[in-house]
Write a protein that holds these residues in place. Structure first.
Motif, PDB file in Angstrom:
ATOM      1  N   THR A  34       0.832  -1.208   0.000  1.00 50.74           N
ATOM      2  CA  THR A  34       0.000   0.000   0.000  1.00 50.74           C
ATOM      3  C   THR A  34       0.863   1.254   0.000  1.00 50.74           C
ATOM      4  O   THR A  34       0.667   2.173  -0.811  1.00 50.74           O
ATOM      5  CB  THR A  34      -0.920   0.003   1.234  1.00 50.74           C
ATOM      6  OG1 THR A  34      -1.722  -1.180   1.240  1.00 50.74           O
ATOM      7  CG2 THR A  34      -1.843   1.220   1.206  1.00 50.74           C
TER       8      THR A  34
ATOM      9  N   PHE B  11      -2.315   0.403  -6.205  1.00 44.85           N
ATOM     10  CA  PHE B  11      -2.615   0.840  -4.836  1.00 44.85           C
ATOM     11  C   PHE B  11      -4.026   0.403  -4.455  1.00 44.85           C
ATOM     12  O   PHE B  11      -4.251  -0.184  -3.381  1.00 44.85           O
ATOM     13  CB  PHE B  11      -2.461   2.362  -4.746  1.00 44.85           C
ATOM     14  CG  PHE B  11      -3.031   2.968  -3.486  1.00 44.85           C
ATOM     15  CD1 PHE B  11      -2.352   2.867  -2.278  1.00 44.85           C
ATOM     16  CD2 PHE B  11      -4.246   3.639  -3.522  1.00 44.85           C
ATOM     17  CE1 PHE B  11      -2.879   3.431  -1.119  1.00 44.85           C
ATOM     18  CE2 PHE B  11      -4.772   4.205  -2.373  1.00 44.85           C
ATOM     19  CZ  PHE B  11      -4.088   4.099  -1.168  1.00 44.85           C
TER      20      PHE B  11
ATOM     21  N   THR C 169      -4.327  -3.409  -4.167  1.00 42.13           N
ATOM     22  CA  THR C 169      -3.841  -3.907  -2.881  1.00 42.13           C
ATOM     23  C   THR C 169      -4.936  -3.808  -1.825  1.00 42.13           C
ATOM     24  O   THR C 169      -5.194  -4.767  -1.079  1.00 42.13           O
ATOM     25  CB  THR C 169      -2.611  -3.102  -2.411  1.00 42.13           C
ATOM     26  OG1 THR C 169      -1.581  -3.196  -3.385  1.00 42.13           O
ATOM     27  CG2 THR C 169      -2.089  -3.643  -1.088  1.00 42.13           C
ATOM     28  N   LEU C 170      -5.583  -2.655  -1.754  1.00 39.22           N
ATOM     29  CA  LEU C 170      -6.625  -2.450  -0.749  1.00 39.22           C
ATOM     30  C   LEU C 170      -7.802  -3.398  -0.945  1.00 39.22           C
ATOM     31  O   LEU C 170      -8.395  -3.895   0.023  1.00 39.22           O
ATOM     32  CB  LEU C 170      -7.112  -1.000  -0.792  1.00 39.22           C
ATOM     33  CG  LEU C 170      -6.087   0.090  -0.422  1.00 39.22           C
ATOM     34  CD1 LEU C 170      -6.719   1.468  -0.586  1.00 39.22           C
ATOM     35  CD2 LEU C 170      -5.581  -0.108   1.001  1.00 39.22           C
TER      36      LEU C 170
END
Length: 422
Positions: free
Chosen positions: A86, A197, A200-201
């Motif tokens: 992240t 990003f 990933t979350l």
């Protein structure tokens, strides 16, 4: 074993985090190699820096992004791969955007007080810190999300996807540069990392076996001292750095030469990707032909084959021979690269194999850390001032020969020393 049972083994042999991490690595490599192929031209031709300044900034960025994982890996282990991914993708997205912004007129007032060169030093350090978390996090995920039976296949998939990114990223860079402008390549790299990003979350979870690592940076520092105090290993790494010193000239000298002496419109990004395409297409064949060589023999042969790349180009520096030379380099790289890690495992003291493997990227970092500056200095001196650009390729061939001779001498010395001690 049937095809269906093999597919079942693959499907059951990896946790979901394995596939998520490797797809994210593919997009990160697309972003990295897309911008890396145009970095030297962007700095010199678009931002109007000279070759030495360009090389110095390239060395700073490349050296840090391969050296910092030693410490970033410790932090990723300590706080978890998900947090590391992240942070990394967010920093990379911001960093790549900022690099591109230095070449946009709308952002020019932001850099007037400090100057573009000074601003880039800060931006490149920031971006390298962000990028340094990726490799240890991906490799850590591969290790923990694979079964013992599929771990070898897992690393093969990782290596294959890295080279896919290295091959396709420059192609995207060429079309973006040609259609929208060279500075927009960094915007695309930024968007690629921003997408990861959010990936990933949404999708990534730490592997089931992942536990918090209590290792401190002090312990990592002690490990570094252990490695640095092993003279045999350090000499090996320093000699190997000469190989990467040659390799990184593909991203410094090759684009300069193509733009200045062959064609201002040639797709230099795609030409730079020939090495990666060579690995994708020829790896199985080269592995089969060299599997009977001992690790050190394969390394030495790989050195001299890659060195011949520059001799081929020196004969007649045209696009066909540059492409041929880069294919030769890729054959040398494929010959030595898989055996390099095997040799380090054999070289490491008993019980310290993992620690020594952790420093396998040091020669790449050292080679990049000095390679950019050397390439810029060589080009400005030999090509611009002496007006003998073709001699650069002879010098690079000489570096390759020197690396090979030093590697042979290193092996002979320590072999004789071991024999004498016994």
């Amino acid at each position: 074993m049937s095809v269906s049972s093999e597919l079942t083994k693959i499907r059951n042999g990896f946790q979901p985090s394995f596939w998520v991490a490797n797809i994210m690595e593919l997009f990160e490599r697309l972003a990295y190699y897309g911008q890396a192929t145009i970095l030297s031209i962007f700095l010199r031709d678009h931002l109007k820096l000279d070759e030495i300044q360009t090389g110095t900034l390239s060395s700073l960025f490349g050296g840090l992004i391969y050296a910092l994982p030693i410490f970033a890996g410790a932090l990723a282990d300590k706080f978890g791969f998900r947090k590391a991914f992240t942070l990394s993708f967010l920093m990379l997205a911001c960093g790549y955007f900022a690099i591109g912004a230095t070449g946009m007129s709308s952002f020019a007032p932001m850099f007037q007080n400090v100057g573009t060169y000074n601003a880039l030093i800060f931006i490149l350090i920031f971006t390298a810190i962000g990028g340094s978390f990726i490799k240890p996090s991906v490799l850590g995920t591969v290790a923990l999300s694979s079964t013992p039976e599929t771990k070898s296949l897992g690393y093969a998939i990782y290596y294959w996807l890295v080279n896919i990114g290295a091959a396709i990223g420059p192609i995207f860079a060429y079309f973006v540069r040609d259609s929208f402008g060279i500075e927009k390549v960094y915007i695309v790299s930024s968007l690629s990392c921003l997408l990861m990003f959010f990936a990933t979350l949404i999708f990534y979870r730490n592997p089931a076996e992942k536990k918090q690592n209590s290792d401190s940076l002090l312990k990592i520092g002690k490990g570094l001292l252990t490695v640095l105090s092993n003279m045999k290993f350090m000499i090996f790494l320093l000699i190997f750095s000469l190989y990467w010193l040659m390799f990184w000239q593909i991203f410094i000298i090759i684009p300069f030469y193509i733009k200045d002496y062959i064609s201002t419109t040639a797709p230099f990004e795609i030409i730079e990707s020939v090495d990666a395409w060579g690995i994708i297409l020829l790896q199985l064949v080269v592995n089969r032909l060299t599997k009977r060589f001992a690790a050190f023999q394969a390394i030495t042969i790989g050195f001299i084959i890659s060195a011949l790349c520059w001799a081929v180009i020196f004969i007649h520096p045209t696009l066909p021979l540059i492409i041929a030379g880069l294919i030769v380099f890729s054959i040398g790289e494929q010959t030595q690269a898989p055996r390099y890690y095997e040799y380090i495992a054999n070289l490491a003291p008993k019980g310290k194999e993992a620690m020594f493997q952790g420093y396998a990227f040091l020669p790449i970092a050292i080679g990049w850390g000095f390679g950019g500056t050397l390439g810029g200095l060589l080009y400005k001196t030999v090509a611009k001032q002496m007006q003998q650009p073709h001699l650069i390729f002879a010098i690079l061939f000489g570096i390759g020969v020197l690396a090979t001779v030093l590697m042979v001498a290193y092996n002979a010395y320590f072999k004789n020393k071991t024999a004498a001690e016994n």
